[in-house]
Design a protein around this motif. Structure first.
Motif, PDB file in Angstrom:
ATOM      1  N   LEU A 259       0.848  -1.176   0.000  1.00  0.00           N
ATOM      2  CA  LEU A 259       0.000   0.000   0.000  1.00  0.00           C
ATOM      3  C   LEU A 259       0.888   1.231   0.000  1.00  0.00           C
ATOM      4  N   VAL A 260       0.418   2.280  -0.676  1.00  0.00           N
ATOM      5  CA  VAL A 260       1.212   3.488  -0.863  1.00  0.00           C
ATOM      6  C   VAL A 260       0.530   4.663  -0.184  1.00  0.00           C
ATOM      7  N   LEU A 261       1.343   5.537   0.365  1.00  0.00           N
ATOM      8  CA  LEU A 261       0.877   6.784   0.956  1.00  0.00           C
ATOM      9  C   LEU A 261       1.493   7.940   0.196  1.00  0.00           C
ATOM     10  N   ALA A 262       0.716   8.993  -0.033  1.00  0.00           N
ATOM     11  CA  ALA A 262       1.232  10.206  -0.659  1.00  0.00           C
ATOM     12  C   ALA A 262       1.116  11.349   0.335  1.00  0.00           C
TER      13      ALA A 262
ATOM     14  N   ALA B  14      15.303   7.455  10.436  1.00  0.00           N
ATOM     15  CA  ALA B  14      15.826   7.461  11.807  1.00  0.00           C
ATOM     16  C   ALA B  14      14.893   6.722  12.758  1.00  0.00           C
ATOM     17  N   GLY B  15      13.615   6.667  12.417  1.00  0.00           N
ATOM     18  CA  GLY B  15      12.648   5.977  13.264  1.00  0.00           C
ATOM     19  C   GLY B  15      12.661   4.466  13.112  1.00  0.00           C
ATOM     20  N   GLY B  16      13.543   3.944  12.251  1.00  0.00           N
ATOM     21  CA  GLY B  16      13.669   2.502  12.097  1.00  0.00           C
ATOM     22  C   GLY B  16      12.674   1.875  11.152  1.00  0.00           C
ATOM     23  N   HIS B  17      11.940   2.679  10.418  1.00  0.00           N
ATOM     24  CA  HIS B  17      10.968   2.129   9.468  1.00  0.00           C
ATOM     25  C   HIS B  17      11.684   1.596   8.231  1.00  0.00           C
ATOM     26  N   VAL B  18      11.102   0.565   7.633  1.00  0.00           N
ATOM     27  CA  VAL B  18      11.698  -0.034   6.438  1.00  0.00           C
ATOM     28  C   VAL B  18      10.638  -0.064   5.334  1.00  0.00           C
ATOM     29  N   PRO B  19      10.409   1.076   4.703  1.00  0.00           N
ATOM     30  CA  PRO B  19       9.426   1.098   3.616  1.00  0.00           C
ATOM     31  C   PRO B  19       9.932   0.319   2.418  1.00  0.00           C
ATOM     32  N   SER B  20       9.019  -0.221   1.652  1.00  0.00           N
ATOM     33  CA  SER B  20       9.406  -0.911   0.419  1.00  0.00           C
ATOM     34  C   SER B  20       9.667   0.091  -0.698  1.00  0.00           C
ATOM     35  N   LEU B  21       9.285   1.321  -0.465  1.00  0.00           N
ATOM     36  CA  LEU B  21       9.477   2.378  -1.455  1.00  0.00           C
ATOM     37  C   LEU B  21       9.382   3.710  -0.729  1.00  0.00           C
ATOM     38  N   LEU B  22      10.259   4.635  -1.066  1.00  0.00           N
ATOM     39  CA  LEU B  22      10.208   5.983  -0.500  1.00  0.00           C
ATOM     40  C   LEU B  22      10.717   6.943  -1.589  1.00  0.00           C
TER      41      LEU B  22
ATOM     42  N   ASP C  28       5.100  -3.232   2.257  1.00  0.00           N
ATOM     43  CA  ASP C  28       4.579  -4.525   1.817  1.00  0.00           C
ATOM     44  C   ASP C  28       4.629  -5.523   2.970  1.00  0.00           C
ATOM     45  N   THR C  29       4.348  -5.023   4.158  1.00  0.00           N
ATOM     46  CA  THR C  29       4.371  -5.828   5.374  1.00  0.00           C
ATOM     47  C   THR C  29       3.023  -6.513   5.575  1.00  0.00           C
ATOM     48  N   THR C  30       2.898  -7.249   6.667  1.00  0.00           N
ATOM     49  CA  THR C  30       1.636  -7.930   6.950  1.00  0.00           C
ATOM     50  C   THR C  30       0.549  -6.954   7.387  1.00  0.00           C
ATOM     51  N   ASP C  31       0.953  -5.787   7.870  1.00  0.00           N
ATOM     52  CA  ASP C  31      -0.022  -4.772   8.267  1.00  0.00           C
ATOM     53  C   ASP C  31       0.407  -3.416   7.704  1.00  0.00           C
ATOM     54  N   PRO C  32       0.334  -3.253   6.389  1.00  0.00           N
ATOM     55  CA  PRO C  32       0.831  -2.015   5.783  1.00  0.00           C
ATOM     56  C   PRO C  32       0.071  -0.774   6.227  1.00  0.00           C
ATOM     57  N   ALA C  33      -1.225  -0.930   6.538  1.00  0.00           N
ATOM     58  CA  ALA C  33      -2.010   0.236   6.957  1.00  0.00           C
ATOM     59  C   ALA C  33      -1.445   0.838   8.241  1.00  0.00           C
ATOM     60  N   ALA C  34      -1.043  -0.024   9.170  1.00  0.00           N
ATOM     61  CA  ALA C  34      -0.478   0.468  10.426  1.00  0.00           C
ATOM     62  C   ALA C  34       0.857   1.161  10.185  1.00  0.00           C
ATOM     63  N   ASP C  35       1.665   0.589   9.311  1.00  0.00           N
ATOM     64  CA  ASP C  35       2.952   1.211   8.993  1.00  0.00           C
ATOM     65  C   ASP C  35       2.761   2.557   8.315  1.00  0.00           C
ATOM     66  N   LEU C  36       1.791   2.630   7.402  1.00  0.00           N
ATOM     67  CA  LEU C  36       1.528   3.899   6.730  1.00  0.00           C
ATOM     68  C   LEU C  36       1.020   4.950   7.711  1.00  0.00           C
ATOM     69  N   ALA C  37       0.221   4.533   8.693  1.00  0.00           N
ATOM     70  CA  ALA C  37      -0.273   5.476   9.691  1.00  0.00           C
ATOM     71  C   ALA C  37       0.883   6.070  10.492  1.00  0.00           C
ATOM     72  N   ALA C  38       1.851   5.223  10.856  1.00  0.00           N
ATOM     73  CA  ALA C  38       3.001   5.700  11.615  1.00  0.00           C
ATOM     74  C   ALA C  38       3.845   6.660  10.780  1.00  0.00           C
ATOM     75  N   VAL C  39       4.054   6.329   9.522  1.00  0.00           N
ATOM     76  CA  VAL C  39       4.828   7.198   8.640  1.00  0.00           C
ATOM     77  C   VAL C  39       4.056   8.479   8.341  1.00  0.00           C
ATOM     78  N   GLY C  40       2.750   8.372   8.202  1.00  0.00           N
ATOM     79  CA  GLY C  40       1.940   9.558   7.980  1.00  0.00           C
ATOM     80  C   GLY C  40       2.064  10.550   9.126  1.00  0.00           C
ATOM     81  N   ALA C  41       2.113  10.038  10.359  1.00  0.00           N
ATOM     82  CA  ALA C  41       2.289  10.911  11.525  1.00  0.00           C
ATOM     83  C   ALA C  41       3.639  11.612  11.482  1.00  0.00           C
ATOM     84  N   LEU C  42       4.667  10.899  11.050  1.00  0.00           N
ATOM     85  CA  LEU C  42       5.997  11.515  10.933  1.00  0.00           C
ATOM     86  C   LEU C  42       6.005  12.587   9.847  1.00  0.00           C
ATOM     87  N   CYS C  43       5.295  12.345   8.760  1.00  0.00           N
ATOM     88  CA  CYS C  43       5.204  13.355   7.702  1.00  0.00           C
ATOM     89  C   CYS C  43       4.495  14.609   8.220  1.00  0.00           C
TER      90      CYS C  43
END
Length: 469
Positions: free
Chosen positions: A234-237, A255-263, A295-310
């Motif tokens: 899943l992709v976030l813009a 720096a937050g330790g996230h490993v996106p499949s694309l950035l 492309d993790t098992t819970d991409p929505a949760a990962d995107l939410a965390a990255v969205g907060a950082l953005c």
């Protein structure tokens, strides 16, 4: 009368010792001499790179045929320029006058896919997307995915050490090439590397050939590492009012330790160009658009965390895709960026500077100053997750003054990258375009050592001469 003599009498090829000797080991349809046809093989997609006129274009289908070409070239002291799909952007596949262009596109077989060993064995002419789809049927993935993945070949990817959109998580071509079969300049066949998960026997000659741009030998077979096919991503813009804010978000994510499949990052100029070309409906009010994917098992949760950082970095809008279809639409926009920028003025010079992620914001600011200085449109698209940027200078190739400014701006961008602790190329290679800059980056001692390596593998200097240094 032999078959070879019959072919010669058919008058389908030009006379001459080079062509005659090539036909001693090649079928007639593999040897092209019509000047109109050979001219179409003279260059890749790079601007400002001189190209010569090849004497002949050869399209082998077997290793033995490649060996015959190299033995002939060595005997006659004729230069050989290896080519794949010619999607390169540095002139590495450009012909030299009187050379043999060795096009490997007909060597396009996938020889083996092993789900147990997680490897694929392929010939160099296999198209990247073809391999990706084939291994996908076995629940596997070949991660390197250059923007030209639908047309570029594995041999070309190996020659330039290509990257792609997924590099931030999965790495580049060099990390997936386990072993190679290489035809050397004198026609001998050498095997390097392994097909095992581990192996450290001797010098790593496999890595030496990856990124060598056909200057050390002709890759005729590759053993490639595969990975289990990941879940759909899943992709976030995220929209930003400045490039600096977008780069701050990149730093926070990494720096937050996230490993996106694309950035990936697209600046305002690129976004507008994509909209003008394909009516994608991307937000043109933004100064920078950042795309993150998981492309993790819970991409929505990962995107939410990255969205907060953005948002913490100043994003003016954060929109996560709801499904795979929306995600693919965003990725299509990113993949067509370079084509869209070319449409702005009809010609482009695509830079390939990679800088430390921590200095990405400084680099974008510098490119903007260069754009203003030279009065040129320069769009920036970047693999932001690994600091690999593609500032793209748009210019009118029919205007000599504008072309001059384009070349000068291109050089200034490379100088900026080196000043910031970066490199002149992250994945496109050196070719003809960046020879001077390679010398600056390596320094005199490094350059001397590289030339010494070249001389060991190619003592006559016939393999892709005039490239790299």
């Amino acid at each position: 009368m032999s078959g070879i003599e019959t072919r010669r009498d058919a008058d389908t090829v030009a006379a001459g010792p080079l062509v005659d000797r090539l036909l001693d080991g090649l079928p007639v349809d593999a040897v092209l001499t019509d000047p109109d046809i050979t001219a179409s093989y003279a260059h890749d997609m790079a601007s400002f790179c001189p190209a010569g006129s090849p004497a002949v274009v050869v399209l082998p289908r077997t290793v033995e045929q490649v060996q015959h070409v190299m033995r002939t070239a060595t005997a006659l002291r004729v230069p050989v320029v290896p080519q794949g799909a010619r999607t390169g952007l540095s002139g590495a596949a450009n012909a030299t006058d009187g050379c043999v262009v060795l096009s490997l596109t007909r060597m396009d077989r996938i020889l083996e896919i092993s789900p147990v060993d997680r490897i694929a064995v392929v010939e160099p002419g296999v198209v990247n997307a073809t391999l990706s789809r084939a291994v996908g049927e076995h629940g596997l993935a070949y991660p390197p995915d250059p923007s030209s993945w639908e047309t570029c070949t594995i041999g070309g990817n190996i020659g330039t050490a290509s990257g792609g959109l997924c590099c931030v998580k999965y790495g580049v071509t060099a990390e997936y090439v386990l072993g190679l079969d290489v035809v050397l300049a004198d026609g001998r066949l050498m095997s390097t590397g392994r097909r095992t998960a581990k192996g450290v026997a001797g010098y790593d000659l496999t890595r030496l050939f990856v990124g060598s741009e056909g200057s050390l030998g002709i890759v005729v077979r590759a053993v490639l590492a595969l990975r289990p096919k990941p879940p759909g991503q899943l992709v976030l813009a995220a929209e930003f009012s400045s490039g600096a804010a977008a780069c701050d978000a990149v730093c926070r994510i990494m720096a937050g330790g996230h490993v996106p499949s694309l950035l990936e990052l697209m600046d305002r100029t690129t976004v507008k160009a994509v909209n003008d070309t394909a009516r994608m409906g991307l937000p043109e009010s933004t100064e920078a658009l950042l795309m993150a994917a998981f492309d993790t098992t819970d991409p929505a949760a990962d995107l939410a965390a990255v969205g907060a950082l953005c948002e913490a970095a100043g994003a003016t809008g954060v929109v996560p895709a709801e499904d795979a279809a929306e995600s693919e639409l965003l990725l299509q926009a990113r993949r067509m960026s370079l084509v869209a920028l070319e449409a702005v003025k009809g010609a482009t010079m695509i830079d390939d500077v990679c800088v430390p992620r921590s200095r990405l914001g400084e680099f974008l600011d510098g490119v903007e100053r260069i754009s203003e200085k030279y009065r040129l449109t320069i769009g920036v698209v970047a693999h932001a997750g690994d600091g690999n940027t593609h500032p793209t200078v748009c210019f009118d190739a029919t205007d000599p003054e504008e072309s001059r400014r384009a070349r000068e701006s291109f050089d200034e961008i490379m100088a900026l990258g080196l000043e910031l602790g970066g490199t002149i190329t992250g994945e496109h290679g050196v070719g003809v375009l960046k020879k001077e800059w390679l010398a600056r980056e390596l320094g005199p001692v490094g350059l001397e050592m590289q030339r010494s390596v070249k001389k060991v593998f190619d003592p006559l200097g016939i393999l892709n001469p005039g490239k790299l240094f």
